[in-house]
Design a protein around this motif. Structure first.
Motif, mmCIF file in Angstrom:
data_model
loop_
_atom_site.group_PDB
_atom_site.id
_atom_site.type_symbol
_atom_site.label_atom_id
_atom_site.label_comp_id
_atom_site.label_asym_id
_atom_site.label_seq_id
_atom_site.Cartn_x
_atom_site.Cartn_y
_atom_site.Cartn_z
ATOM 1 N N SER A 142 0.895 -1.291 0.092
ATOM 2 C CA SER A 142 -0.103 0.042 0.171
ATOM 3 C C SER A 142 0.737 1.271 0.026
ATOM 4 C CB SER A 142 -0.972 -0.020 1.072
ATOM 5 O OG SER A 142 -1.781 -1.237 1.119
ATOM 6 N N SER A 143 1.907 1.096 0.699
ATOM 7 C CA SER A 143 3.031 2.436 0.634
ATOM 8 C C SER A 143 3.288 2.436 -0.849
ATOM 9 C CB SER A 143 3.908 2.337 1.955
ATOM 10 O OG SER A 143 4.458 1.079 1.673
ATOM 11 N N GLY A 144 3.629 1.071 -1.465
ATOM 12 C CA GLY A 144 4.210 0.977 -2.737
ATOM 13 C C GLY A 144 3.207 1.641 -3.705
ATOM 14 N N VAL A 145 1.721 1.321 -3.676
ATOM 15 C CA VAL A 145 0.811 1.863 -4.702
ATOM 16 C C VAL A 145 0.865 3.673 -4.252
ATOM 17 C CG1 VAL A 145 -1.665 2.136 -5.209
ATOM 18 C CG2 VAL A 145 -0.448 -0.047 -4.588
ATOM 19 N N PHE A 146 0.931 3.963 -2.939
ATOM 20 C CA PHE A 146 0.972 5.329 -2.670
ATOM 21 C C PHE A 146 2.203 5.919 -3.249
ATOM 22 C CE2 PHE A 146 2.337 9.020 -0.057
ATOM 23 C CZ PHE A 146 0.884 9.558 0.013
ATOM 24 N N GLY A 360 12.545 -4.691 4.609
ATOM 25 C CA GLY A 360 11.948 -3.679 3.716
ATOM 26 C C GLY A 360 10.912 -3.001 4.800
ATOM 27 N N HIS A 361 10.587 -1.551 4.375
ATOM 28 C CA HIS A 361 9.655 -0.632 5.350
ATOM 29 C C HIS A 361 9.121 0.259 4.221
ATOM 30 C CE1 HIS A 361 11.567 -2.223 8.771
ATOM 31 N NE2 HIS A 361 12.803 -2.065 8.504
ATOM 32 N N ASP A 362 7.847 0.605 4.865
ATOM 33 C CA ASP A 362 7.084 1.731 4.061
ATOM 34 C C ASP A 362 7.891 2.794 3.622
ATOM 35 O OD1 ASP A 362 4.535 0.343 4.122
ATOM 36 O OD2 ASP A 362 4.798 0.501 6.170
ATOM 37 N N ALA A 363 8.965 3.241 4.541
ATOM 38 C CA ALA A 363 9.618 4.319 4.292
ATOM 39 C C ALA A 363 10.462 4.189 2.987
ATOM 40 C CB ALA A 363 10.798 4.599 5.578
ATOM 41 N N CYS A 364 10.816 3.092 2.716
ATOM 42 C CA CYS A 364 11.806 2.589 1.343
ATOM 43 C C CYS A 364 10.837 2.985 0.309
ATOM 44 C CB CYS A 364 12.157 1.398 1.389
ATOM 45 S SG CYS A 364 12.893 0.577 2.621
ATOM 46 N N TYR A 365 9.480 3.042 0.411
ATOM 47 C CA TYR A 365 8.623 3.449 -0.901
ATOM 48 C C TYR A 365 8.342 5.211 -0.639
ATOM 49 C CZ TYR A 365 7.665 -0.947 -2.930
ATOM 50 O OH TYR A 365 7.677 -2.257 -3.586
#
Lengths: 415, 415
Positions: A142-146, A360-365
């Motif tokens: 979801s952070s990836g789609v964001f 991996g973390h949302d921060a990476c996206y």
């Protein structure tokens, strides 16, 4: 910013909130099973919403189920400083992976309210949907789609082991929001997270200043042989898919060992078919993933993986399919944000070191769309993705304290 | 017994019955999924009952769900000649494994009725519960209880993958009979079965005269390591249970290869835990089994298995549990019954050869309580326990024909 050094978050209140959230999906062994888009995920989201609303924050939900809780700034026209992580867990997960980043952010807001601190920029807490990826692969979808790494419809179409669709489950738990994903402006993003590795604790360092995230590649492998009777099929006539899979597991482990010290390689899932005691397995599905901070090493590992599987398949008379399901490059975080985290650690006299994120973390996206950095705190024995995952309250306090400092610096305190 | 050589079973009728039974639990790939004590098993049993009753047979069911269909003999005081096999299948099974032995027996009865042939001894058809063992291990449990190899309560307590109990499921499908298991007298037992191996077809032989069954040993292995994060746990710190399991699979395959040509060794089931893509597996459950006609070789294989697993566990920092769940010695069949099968093949001019059964069969347990023999027919490519399992109608006809001859010889035709 010396004035900030007098502001202290309430470590006890943070810890109480962590323990309260941990009861939702809590396991006998003291861990958490709060898989994304399940009923327990719904309960966790509801509790978080209740806390944010009683802190006077404005809630928004986008159409990926990402949640945003906003504290107004003096200038509403400015993009917010965002902090957060995820509330979903592994099937046998712990109480802190992701949750510390969300509730640490909540504690920062609560502290600002207690002290009536105002900022020029709005401040937002984010809870990203399906960071773990264990129910719906890939992780951090979801952070990836964001961040535009995937389309929303790709995410909606993902299915879990029971064939349930991501989009349907998101709707079912009532968290498919109206806000189009990715349209929300972000001035900067900070994520507080446990290290999930042994380095900080081993070196007795309180704060990890994360300089970048490792690159990752995830694969799905299907080996197909021929299932037949275990008692009456002579050894030389067999096409045993599990034998081939066993050799792939050994191969993948070797790939990790071949690039010390930073490379890791893992087979996490393996499903033989038909999985019956007296049938030679005719097919095996397995997953493997590996990580390293340098793209060239990742390329070499992928080459050796594909090449090795081809050789194994030939030797065991199997057909092999290898599908890359997840691939992202090493992520360098923003120099300004990293410096801000480092200043935060120094402001409160915490020992700190630069570190690479193995996970991996949302921060990476988020780093693709806004200046971003991460703060690591130690965890006991480096254990995570395990029900026994544990941290000390003072570690959580230090992490949230540094998060607050970095966020206030960036959001600009106006008194 | 030259008169018997004029009596012919109806191959077309037998084939039609096989195809009709195959529709119950029939799969898209043309196989059968009729797992024991499920609703489809219930349907298969109901169809078999209907056929037996319209053939005027008397049905009995014992408290293990074993079904017996009796054709009266001239002297009711004599123990019956029994023939039969099983109607349950593997999860991805075929149309003939077991079913040929039951419906072949039914065809024998139908033929005797057509020709109004009477015998001095009663003749019975048996359908043994849970021969496959894939839902409830061990295999052949109900003929095993009948022969005193296991207690009835041990069988009742067996649970499937969903934790459902054998005893409860037997009751649920309505086939827990009133007759105490094992009390039924048996003068002799004959089982017609597909070879489930490649030998007869390779040598273009029509009938296998089975002289004995291989010994078998089945094991359950649990390897325990420590689950942790796949991205941030350095390779040297891992205790990866799947890596250990992979080495056990390789070990077991080697055990089969080490004793050619008759030894076979197989890992059929393997379940990692938690089976998540980015978690190092903390535990793996796997099964292995091996078979050989000589006890001394089985002893050697078991020793090497236990020894090898201990070495693997030490090298991978895992704990290992090895449990033997099934152990039975090589089974020599009855010389008189074997001779009777051989005479049957000769009476109709079928090519035949002596053969060892690689698979376990209900006949292996019946041999403990009554003179017993088996008749093998070829199957295409030696494939069984597979949806593509196939035989030729003329093979089925030849097998049933030989079965009839052996049974009539033993039951004593009186006109």
């Amino acid at each position: 910013m010396s004035d900030l050094s007098n502001i202290r978050i309430d470590g006890r209140r943070l810890w109480d909130s962590l323990m309260q959230m941990a009861e939702i999906g809590g396991t006998e062994k003291g861990g958490c099973k709060r898989l994304t888009l399940t009923d327990v995920d719904r309960q966790g989201r509801a509790l978080f919403t209740q806390w944010c609303e009683s802190a006077g924050l404005t809630m928004s939900i986008d159409d990926m189920g990402n949640m945003f809780a906003r504290r107004a700034g003096q200038d509403p026209s400015l993009a917010p400083v965002m902090m957060g992580s995820h509330l979903d867990t592994q099937p046998t997960g712990g109480k802190f992976d992701g949750v510390l980043g969300v509730l640490g952010a909540l504690e920062v807001i609560r502290t600002l309210d207690d002290l009536k601190i105002k900022t020029r920029r709005p401040i937002e807490i984010a809870n990203w949907t399906n960071e773990e990826g264990s129910r719906f692969a890939p992780a951090m979808i979801s952070s990836g789609v964001f961040a535009g790494a995937y389309t929303r419809d790709f995410a909606y179409g993902l299915t879990d082991a029971d064939g349930l669709r991501f989009g349907d489950e998101l709707e079912r738990i009532g968290f498919k929001g109206s806000e189009p994903v990715g349209e929300r402006p972000v001035h900067a993003f900070f994520e507080l997270h446990i290290e999930q590795g042994p380095i900080l604790e081993d070196e007795a360092v309180e704060i990890g200043v994360v300089t970048h995230g490792q690159g990752q590649r995830w694969f799905e492998v299907v080996l197909t042989g021929f299932e037949s009777h275990a008692g009456s099929t002579p050894m030389p006539r067999r096409r045993d898919a599990l034998l081939g899979a066993a050799r792939v597991v050994e191969l993948v482990n070797g790939l990790g060992l071949a690039h010390p010290p930073l490379a890791v390689a893992t087979c996490g899932m393996l499903n033989p078919y038909p999985n019956s005691r007296n049938v030679i397995p005719g097919q095996v599905f397995l997953t493997c993933e590996f990580r390293h901070p340098e793209a060239a090493t990742l390329d070499a590992m992928e080459h050796d993986l594909r090449d090795g599987i081809a050789r194994i398949a030939a030797a065991t008379k199997l057909e092999a399919e290898v599908k890359k399901v997840f691939d992202y490059p090493p992520v360098p975080f923003d120099a300004g944000c990293i410096a801000s985290v480092r200043r935060g650690a120094e402001a409160y006299g915490y020992s700190h070191r630069d570190i690479v994120s193995g996970a991996g973390h949302d921060a990476c996206y988020l780093a693709r769309v806004a200046p971003t950095a991460m703060i690591f705190t130690p965890c006991v024995d480096g254990v995570s993705h395990n029900e026994s995952e544990d941290i000390k309250p003072e570690w959580a306090t230090a992490g949230a304290q540094v998060l607050m400092h970095a966020v206030l610096e960036t959001a600009d305190v106006v008194g």
